[in-house]
Design a protein around this motif. Sequence first.
Motif, PDB file in Angstrom:
ATOM      1  N   LEU A   1       2.308  -4.191   1.529  1.00  0.00           N
ATOM      2  CA  LEU A   1       1.200  -3.847   1.072  1.00  0.00           C
ATOM      3  C   LEU A   1       0.019  -4.052   2.095  1.00  0.00           C
ATOM      4  CD1 LEU A   1       1.233  -4.958  -2.770  1.00  0.00           C
ATOM      5  CD2 LEU A   1       1.403  -2.839  -1.790  1.00  0.00           C
ATOM      6  N   HIS A   2       0.165  -4.701   3.004  1.00  0.00           N
ATOM      7  CA  HIS A   2      -0.643  -5.213   4.067  1.00  0.00           C
ATOM      8  C   HIS A   2      -1.031  -4.071   4.684  1.00  0.00           C
ATOM      9  CE1 HIS A   2      -2.679  -7.339   7.169  1.00  0.00           C
ATOM     10  NE2 HIS A   2      -2.841  -8.579   6.409  1.00  0.00           N
ATOM     11  N   PRO A   3      -2.448  -3.680   5.040  1.00  0.00           N
ATOM     12  CA  PRO A   3      -2.851  -2.448   5.898  1.00  0.00           C
ATOM     13  C   PRO A   3      -2.421  -2.506   7.305  1.00  0.00           C
ATOM     14  CG  PRO A   3      -4.716  -3.871   4.773  1.00  0.00           C
ATOM     15  CD  PRO A   3      -3.599  -4.509   4.487  1.00  0.00           C
ATOM     16  N   LYS A   4      -2.051  -3.520   7.846  1.00  0.00           N
ATOM     17  CA  LYS A   4      -1.681  -3.719   9.262  1.00  0.00           C
ATOM     18  C   LYS A   4      -0.214  -2.830   9.664  1.00  0.00           C
ATOM     19  CE  LYS A   4       0.891  -7.614  11.621  1.00  0.00           C
ATOM     20  NZ  LYS A   4       1.025  -8.906  11.711  1.00  0.00           N
ATOM     21  N   TYR A   5       0.413  -2.909   8.404  1.00  0.00           N
ATOM     22  CA  TYR A   5       1.703  -2.154   8.801  1.00  0.00           C
ATOM     23  C   TYR A   5       1.754  -0.586   8.391  1.00  0.00           C
ATOM     24  CZ  TYR A   5       3.559  -6.982   8.996  1.00  0.00           C
ATOM     25  OH  TYR A   5       3.727  -8.229   9.714  1.00  0.00           O
ATOM     26  N   HIS A   6       0.580  -0.141   7.873  1.00  0.00           N
ATOM     27  CA  HIS A   6       0.550   1.348   7.616  1.00  0.00           C
ATOM     28  C   HIS A   6       1.762   1.703   7.032  1.00  0.00           C
ATOM     29  CE1 HIS A   6      -3.074   1.427  10.059  1.00  0.00           C
ATOM     30  NE2 HIS A   6      -2.561   0.685  10.991  1.00  0.00           N
ATOM     31  N   VAL A   7       2.310   1.176   5.848  1.00  0.00           N
ATOM     32  CA  VAL A   7       3.322   1.927   5.182  1.00  0.00           C
ATOM     33  C   VAL A   7       2.798   3.310   4.523  1.00  0.00           C
ATOM     34  CG1 VAL A   7       4.918   1.514   3.297  1.00  0.00           C
ATOM     35  CG2 VAL A   7       4.236  -0.338   4.915  1.00  0.00           C
TER      36      VAL A   7
ATOM     37  N   ARG B   1      -8.493  14.791   6.679  1.00  0.00           N
ATOM     38  CA  ARG B   1      -7.546  14.493   7.968  1.00  0.00           C
ATOM     39  C   ARG B   1      -8.016  13.764   9.118  1.00  0.00           C
ATOM     40  NH1 ARG B   1      -6.538  20.783   7.375  1.00  0.00           N
ATOM     41  NH2 ARG B   1      -4.349  20.480   6.361  1.00  0.00           N
ATOM     42  N   LYS B   2      -9.725  13.715   9.326  1.00  0.00           N
ATOM     43  CA  LYS B   2     -10.259  13.018  10.088  1.00  0.00           C
ATOM     44  C   LYS B   2     -10.369  11.692   9.527  1.00  0.00           C
ATOM     45  CE  LYS B   2     -12.877  16.862  12.392  1.00  0.00           C
ATOM     46  NZ  LYS B   2     -13.569  17.733  11.362  1.00  0.00           N
ATOM     47  N   GLY B   3     -10.419  11.484   8.258  1.00  0.00           N
ATOM     48  CA  GLY B   3     -10.734  10.137   7.527  1.00  0.00           C
ATOM     49  C   GLY B   3     -12.124  10.050   7.034  1.00  0.00           C
TER      50      GLY B   3
ATOM     51  N   ASN C   1      -8.370   5.566   6.718  1.00  0.00           N
ATOM     52  CA  ASN C   1      -7.533   6.212   7.835  1.00  0.00           C
ATOM     53  C   ASN C   1      -7.125   7.619   7.629  1.00  0.00           C
ATOM     54  OD1 ASN C   1      -7.193   3.563   8.883  1.00  0.00           O
ATOM     55  ND2 ASN C   1      -5.034   3.330   7.769  1.00  0.00           N
ATOM     56  N   PRO C   2      -7.125   8.271   8.682  1.00  0.00           N
ATOM     57  CA  PRO C   2      -6.905   9.877   8.587  1.00  0.00           C
ATOM     58  C   PRO C   2      -5.545   9.884   7.904  1.00  0.00           C
ATOM     59  CG  PRO C   2      -7.261   9.121  10.810  1.00  0.00           C
ATOM     60  CD  PRO C   2      -7.209   8.031  10.227  1.00  0.00           C
ATOM     61  N   ALA C   3      -5.888  10.964   6.937  1.00  0.00           N
ATOM     62  CA  ALA C   3      -4.825  11.384   5.928  1.00  0.00           C
ATOM     63  C   ALA C   3      -4.059  12.472   6.572  1.00  0.00           C
ATOM     64  CB  ALA C   3      -5.056  11.494   4.402  1.00  0.00           C
TER      65      ALA C   3
ATOM     66  N   SER D   1      -1.750   6.052   4.453  1.00  0.00           N
ATOM     67  CA  SER D   1      -1.213   4.939   5.007  1.00  0.00           C
ATOM     68  C   SER D   1      -1.706   3.613   4.543  1.00  0.00           C
ATOM     69  CB  SER D   1      -1.152   4.780   6.697  1.00  0.00           C
ATOM     70  OG  SER D   1      -2.490   4.899   7.079  1.00  0.00           O
ATOM     71  N   GLU D   2      -2.851   3.891   3.494  1.00  0.00           N
ATOM     72  CA  GLU D   2      -3.246   2.586   2.944  1.00  0.00           C
ATOM     73  C   GLU D   2      -2.801   2.561   1.247  1.00  0.00           C
ATOM     74  OE1 GLU D   2      -5.938   5.102   4.415  1.00  0.00           O
ATOM     75  OE2 GLU D   2      -7.387   3.339   4.884  1.00  0.00           O
TER      76      GLU D   2
END
Length: 263
Positions: free
Chosen positions: A145-151, A172-174, A183-185, A203-204
């Motif tokens: 769940l941590h944003p750092k890993y961008h799952v 797409r740009k965020g 983050n960009p999707a 990724s969030e």
Amino acid sequence: MTVEANTDSSADDTNDERIVPLRLQKFLSRAGIASRRGSENLMTAGRVTVNGEMVRELGTKIDPLVDIVCVDGKPVSLRDGNIYVMLHKPAGYLTTMNDPQGRPTVASLVPVEQYPGLFPVGRLDCDTTGLLLFCTDGELAQRLLHPKYHVSKRYEAMVDGRLFEQEADILRKGITLDDGPCNPAEIIVESSGFVSRVTCIISEGRKRQVKRMFSAIGHPVLSLHRASFGVLSLGDLPVGEWRELTDNEVNALRAVVEFEKES
Ligand code: URA
């Protein structure tokens, strides 16, 4: 320790061993000693003992709480005893293990009595369907769940109105929402008309993020389904059903968030 008549090792690839006793080769692979196949090889090579007796039969089951398993004379214990389960969440269930108001919750859909301590990793809204991961492994959950890993999470959405590529480009740009920039999707407009069908990969995992993103560009979400979470995909798991993750899936999840590979 018990020895089963059926020594068909392919049966180990199913998820039929949710409770003790456990097949010895499954125990060894869960303990991170080797892959399931590698564990079978260790057994047939005579390198595995249970309570001091060499065991070569692949159908042997053990009770991890009682039996003492050794490989090359060294005792083996389960790496952590954690359980990992995916649920195909139906609409109409809250993502919580307990609702004081008595509304339907996902807790009623997963095997909490069999696996005490299971909890959901993140959440899906009550009306969202799809892949919800549960586990007993707090550290892995925290990392996933941590944003750092961008799952990454892949959602399939129906949104109101015709969605134009230029509008999708904003996501797409965020886009910036009231709790900060996203983050960009990755957005794929599958079809577009009075309603539009969209695949959205983010990724969030912020609260109601997908719904808020599409509302912000004037296309409220009408329905939302999560098809994948990181390396996990729902596949053909029926709505309302759960299954245990395979060892490969657990290892792949762990690898994504930089845990060491365990088998
Ligand atoms: N984003 C949402 O808006 N809702 C969900 O349930 C999941 C992601």
